[in-house]
Design an enzyme around this catalytic site. Structure first.
Site, PDB file in Angstrom:
ATOM      1  N   ASP A  98       0.822  -1.207   0.000  1.00  0.00           N
ATOM      2  CA  ASP A  98       0.000   0.000   0.000  1.00  0.00           C
ATOM      3  C   ASP A  98       0.859   1.262   0.000  1.00  0.00           C
ATOM      4  O   ASP A  98       1.496   1.577   1.000  1.00  0.00           O
ATOM      5  CB  ASP A  98      -0.906  -0.032   1.242  1.00  0.00           C
ATOM      6  CG  ASP A  98      -1.820   1.165   1.354  1.00  0.00           C
ATOM      7  OD1 ASP A  98      -1.975   1.887   0.347  1.00  0.00           O
ATOM      8  OD2 ASP A  98      -2.382   1.378   2.442  1.00  0.00           O
ATOM      9  N   ASP A 286      -2.420   5.328  -5.208  1.00  0.00           N
ATOM     10  CA  ASP A 286      -2.534   4.416  -4.068  1.00  0.00           C
ATOM     11  C   ASP A 286      -2.696   2.972  -4.533  1.00  0.00           C
ATOM     12  O   ASP A 286      -3.754   2.575  -5.017  1.00  0.00           O
ATOM     13  CB  ASP A 286      -3.727   4.845  -3.215  1.00  0.00           C
ATOM     14  CG  ASP A 286      -3.832   4.074  -1.914  1.00  0.00           C
ATOM     15  OD1 ASP A 286      -3.021   3.154  -1.697  1.00  0.00           O
ATOM     16  OD2 ASP A 286      -4.732   4.389  -1.113  1.00  0.00           O
TER      17      ASP A 286
END
Length: 400
Positions: A98, A286
């Site tokens: 992430d 992201d």
């Protein structure tokens, strides 16, 4: 200049035109899994009601008043995970890589029995690791869908064949939603040190410190093959970008906020008309997010242009028959338009051939973190993405 110096200089110039030495890359193979949202739908959960509940929760968390960074991802739609090892001998965990966060955490054997989500995941057991070092500092990480709590520990962590000594989180409080139905165990943040809770040095920074990578970059590829979408995943390459995954050249955009994978966007257009963000806005790239999200008011305008129906603030649908006629959407980054067709942003549900969900969601994040757009896997599948720490920039190239 001595002959050896001349030869060295010529060799240095020539490396710019040589293909990447892919043998030197460290690779993390990714698997694609059904998202929590998909699993909930299969179980008949009212997603509109759930979206409303999480919207209210987002407001009550008071993001702007937190001293800790806020992770923008709620993991409801996350689909890609890779495996890492923690400890000696290594205990294997499935984690989300992430870029929206910077901490590594996994569930602990010390997780409270009150948190049933822990029971279905792999749990780190410090008693089974000869390289474990106690820390004990408590931490809390806030997400769009709640928070995880636990304490810090130190152990050896192996990622892509590279082993580092790492401080990470042992989670003892894991929310039922979304983690009860999540196919992954934890999260490995690929963000910057400034984003890390507890002042922890991120895994990738420890890898960079070892100087084992050719370049201070990592790149992310998500497969676009829809024939066997749950059987294919992708790959994270540490140390460069693999030409087999992209075509044409990379186009780079400098990060706009130090210590974050955030860049500036100069417009969102439908067909040839700029509808949103004409004066500029912030966008986070992201890898932990699956969809594209933006402020709810902006998303509503965009959905009106597409003729989509709002089920909840984070879900829009169209009649599947409309898909061939839906317009392209372009995101303007660094003077270049990155265009998604309806085939890129419409999700075809194997259980419903009438209503198709759009991979575009509304998400309001208040200042100082927001307002911000998020480009997740929907965007990265179309554009192979390179995260360059040395030059503080993000590169995009059309994926193969």
């Amino acid at each position: 200049m001595p002959l050896w110096g001349l030869l060295l200089a010529l060799w240095g110039c020539s490396t710019f035109s040589l293909p990447a030495d892919t043998a030197a890359f460290r690779r993390i193979f990714l698997k694609k899994m059904p998202s929590v949202r998909e699993s909930l739908k299969e179980r008949g959960v009212d997603m509109a009601q759930l979206g409303a509940e999480w919207s209210q929760l987002t407001k009550t968390l008071s993001f702007g008043n937190r001293t800790s960074p806020v992770v923008l991802t709620n993991y409801l739609d996350t689909q890609y995970y890779g495996e890492i090892g923690i400890g000696t001998p290594p205990q294997t965990f499935k984690v989300i890589f992430d870029t929206g966060s910077a901490n590594l955490w996994v569930p602990s054997t010390k997780c409270s029995p009150l948190y049933t989500a822990c029971e279905i995941h792999s749990l780190y057991d410090s008693l089974e690791s000869s390289s474990y070092v106690e820390n004990g500092t408590e931490f809390t990480i806030y997400y769009g869908s709640g928070k995880v709590k636990g304490f810090l520990s130190q152990d050896l962590v192996t990622v892509g064949g590279i082993t580092v000594t790492q401080t990470f989180g042992e989670v003892t409080e894991l929310p039922l939603r979304p983690f009860m139905l999540a196919k992954f165990d934890g999260v490995l943040g690929m963000g910057f040190p400034a984003q890390a809770v507890g002042g922890v040095t991120p895994v990738f920074d420890h890898i960079l410190a070892q100087r084992v990578l050719t370049e201070d970059v990592f790149s992310v590829y998500y497969s676009r093959d829809s024939k066997n979408s749950h059987l294919l995943g992708g790959e994270i390459v540490l140390g460069g970008s693999d030409p087999q995954y992209y075509q044409e050249n990379f186009h780079y955009v400098s990060i706009s906020k130090p210590g974050s994978w955030q860049i500036r966007m100069k417009g969102v257009s439908v067909r040839s008309t700029t509808l949103l963000c004409e004066e500029g806005c912030m966008v986070v790239v992201d890898t932990g997010a699956s969809y594209i999200s933006g402020p709810t008011s902006s998303l509503r305008l965009l959905m009106e242009a597409l003729g989509a129906k709002e089920l909840s603030i984070d879900e829009y649908v169209v009649n599947c028959n409309q898909m061939p006629t839906l317009p392209d959407i372009s995101f303007h980054l660094g003077g270049k338009a990155y265009t998604l067709t309806s085939a890129d942003y419409v999700l075809q549900d194997p259980y419903n051939n009438i209503s198709c969900t759009l991979a575009l969601h509304g998400m309001d994040i208040p200042p100082p973190t927001g307002p911000v757009w998020v480009l997740g896997a929907t965007f990265i599948r179309k554009f192979y993405t390179e995260f360059d720490r040395r030059n503080n920039r993000i590169g995009f190239a059309l994926a193969r």
